[in-house]
Write a protein that holds these residues in place. Sequence first.
Motif, short mmCIF file in Angstrom:
data_model
loop_
_atom_site.label_atom_id
_atom_site.label_comp_id
_atom_site.label_asym_id
_atom_site.label_seq_id
_atom_site.Cartn_x
_atom_site.Cartn_y
_atom_site.Cartn_z
N HIS A 337 55.73 35.24 44.47
CA HIS A 337 54.92 35.89 45.27
C HIS A 337 54.69 35.72 46.69
O HIS A 337 55.26 34.29 47.09
N LYS A 340 50.93 34.06 47.02
CA LYS A 340 50.16 33.11 46.24
C LYS A 340 51.32 31.91 45.65
O LYS A 340 52.37 32.37 45.48
N VAL A 343 53.22 31.90 41.60
CA VAL A 343 53.15 33.16 40.97
C VAL A 343 54.37 33.87 41.04
O VAL A 343 54.97 33.85 42.26
N CYS A 358 48.55 48.52 31.72
CA CYS A 358 47.38 47.71 32.20
C CYS A 358 46.26 48.99 32.04
O CYS A 358 46.54 50.02 32.32
N SER A 390 46.83 42.57 31.81
CA SER A 390 46.68 41.21 32.23
C SER A 390 46.53 40.50 30.87
O SER A 390 46.39 41.03 29.72
N GLU A 413 50.15 33.27 32.95
CA GLU A 413 48.68 34.43 32.87
C GLU A 413 49.28 35.46 33.74
O GLU A 413 49.35 35.31 34.87
N GLU A 415 48.07 38.28 36.10
CA GLU A 415 47.06 38.96 37.11
C GLU A 415 47.22 40.12 37.61
O GLU A 415 48.32 40.47 38.05
N LYS A 416 46.36 40.84 37.32
CA LYS A 416 46.28 42.34 37.87
C LYS A 416 46.38 42.79 39.08
O LYS A 416 45.47 41.72 39.91
N ALA A 417 47.29 43.36 39.86
CA ALA A 417 47.43 43.43 41.12
C ALA A 417 46.97 44.93 41.64
O ALA A 417 47.20 46.00 41.00
N SER A 426 54.88 42.84 36.10
CA SER A 426 53.56 42.06 36.14
C SER A 426 53.65 40.69 37.19
O SER A 426 54.97 40.29 37.36
N TRP A 427 52.83 40.32 37.84
CA TRP A 427 52.65 39.08 38.52
C TRP A 427 52.15 38.08 37.47
O TRP A 427 51.01 38.36 36.78
N LYS A 429 51.06 34.00 36.75
CA LYS A 429 50.74 32.80 37.37
C LYS A 429 51.34 31.72 36.22
O LYS A 429 50.80 31.85 35.26
#
Length: 474
Positions: A337, A340, A343, A358, A390, A413, A415-417, A426-427, A429
């Motif tokens: 990322h 972040k 991520v 999602c 997510s 996990e 994370e919704k973006a 998907s991102w 973490k």
Amino acid sequence: MNFSLSKDPEKVKIGFVPSHREPFDEGWAVQMRARCLEAFSKINEIEVIVPDEKITKNGLVRDDADAEKIVQLFMENNVDGVMIGTMTFGDEVSALTIASAFYDKPILLFGTKEGSFTPDGGRRSDSFCGTLSISSGMYRRKIPFIFAGIVFPEEKEFIENVRNFARVCSIVKGFIGAKIGLVGPRPERFETCIFSEDAMIENFEQRVIPISLLDIVNRAENIKDDDPDVQKILNEMRQEADLSEISEESAKKLAKLELSLKQFAAEKGLSGMGVQCWTAIQEIYGVSPCYAMGRLTDQGIMSSCEVDIYGALTMLIQYLASFKTTPPHFIDWTIKHQEKDDVFLAWHCGNAPPSLVCEGCKVRIRNHSILGVVLGKDKSMGTGEFQLKSGVVTICRLVEYDGEFKMLVTKGEIEKADQDLRGSWSWVKVPNLDLLYRVIVEEGFIHHASMIHGDYVKPIVDACKLLGIEVVQV
């Protein structure tokens, strides 16, 4: 063969050995057996095969004659795994006879906690002691097993350990002897996707079943537009995805391609397939199978990109760990990322199962994927592009070097973006991305992985232990 994602967990058959040794308290052993069976009844994913009072005295296992009866009972019922529990001290010889007969099945060993002393100060059970006799005997015989502790059957941790063992049984049952389709040759520049059929046969009795791209395309082209199965697939596609960017002709081609791959899987009894996805099929047939592959994975046929056979096997292990209720997503570790820490972007061209979209997002079937743009291809790609839902995910990768297999296992996990990216993505973490990446690099893992929603770390690690796969856990 009927392919569909299970709404209810697929049950596994587990043989239960309530081991007792005289002269310990037989009444206590009978109580513990009953309490174990009551605890097992709370686990929907298992069917327990256990001797009753007609087979052995009080349904307990105490001698060689009992062991012979139990071996026959378990064989007749084709159990997927065996649980050995010491209800009292336990008879090691009969327990080990049964374990030896099912050495190639997952085995769980546990002991039961001690009850109160008898009125004269005697002990009722000594399970704490007797369990060691059985465990050392299995160690001596090199029989791998999982130990679930010394417990009272009602304890939450024990019930979770048995449920975890059921997942292990599901993995081993579906992984040993699996057949994986090889649809076309791997991309010429992708040495990373090489594999050894020899190692798969020797270690897991698995088969790779090849088919040419022309055979798959010819199958698709010979299917009529009004074929009921084609119409069914088209209706499902219209309900789950936005098809506005592709032509009706391309939609029909995608449906026929999915059907031809599904027919191949059914005819050969495949658990999954590695598909030559983004070059030759596009050139020959005019569409890419990406969206069809996601839909096939959603139906229980694990479909990996770029003819990655070990990738398909990784997906299969995860899918089996979920009792065939949750489809995995075959991913690339693409980028860190930009802002972040810890991520990364879990991504592929457009192959994710549509059921993973999602909340509030839509599946779009794109006319040109980002890969198509990069490659300068001007044909309809048929990629299913969306952000994944997510939640906690387990990420794995199976590799093989010199005939030895090892598995990367980690957790993260999604994370919704608030972004609109290309591909299925998907991102994710993770606790320490730099450490994870270093392990991937230094342990010889590759740029492909498989990611499944849910925490399946323990059953996958335990199953790998029994399968002889080295675990690299981060």
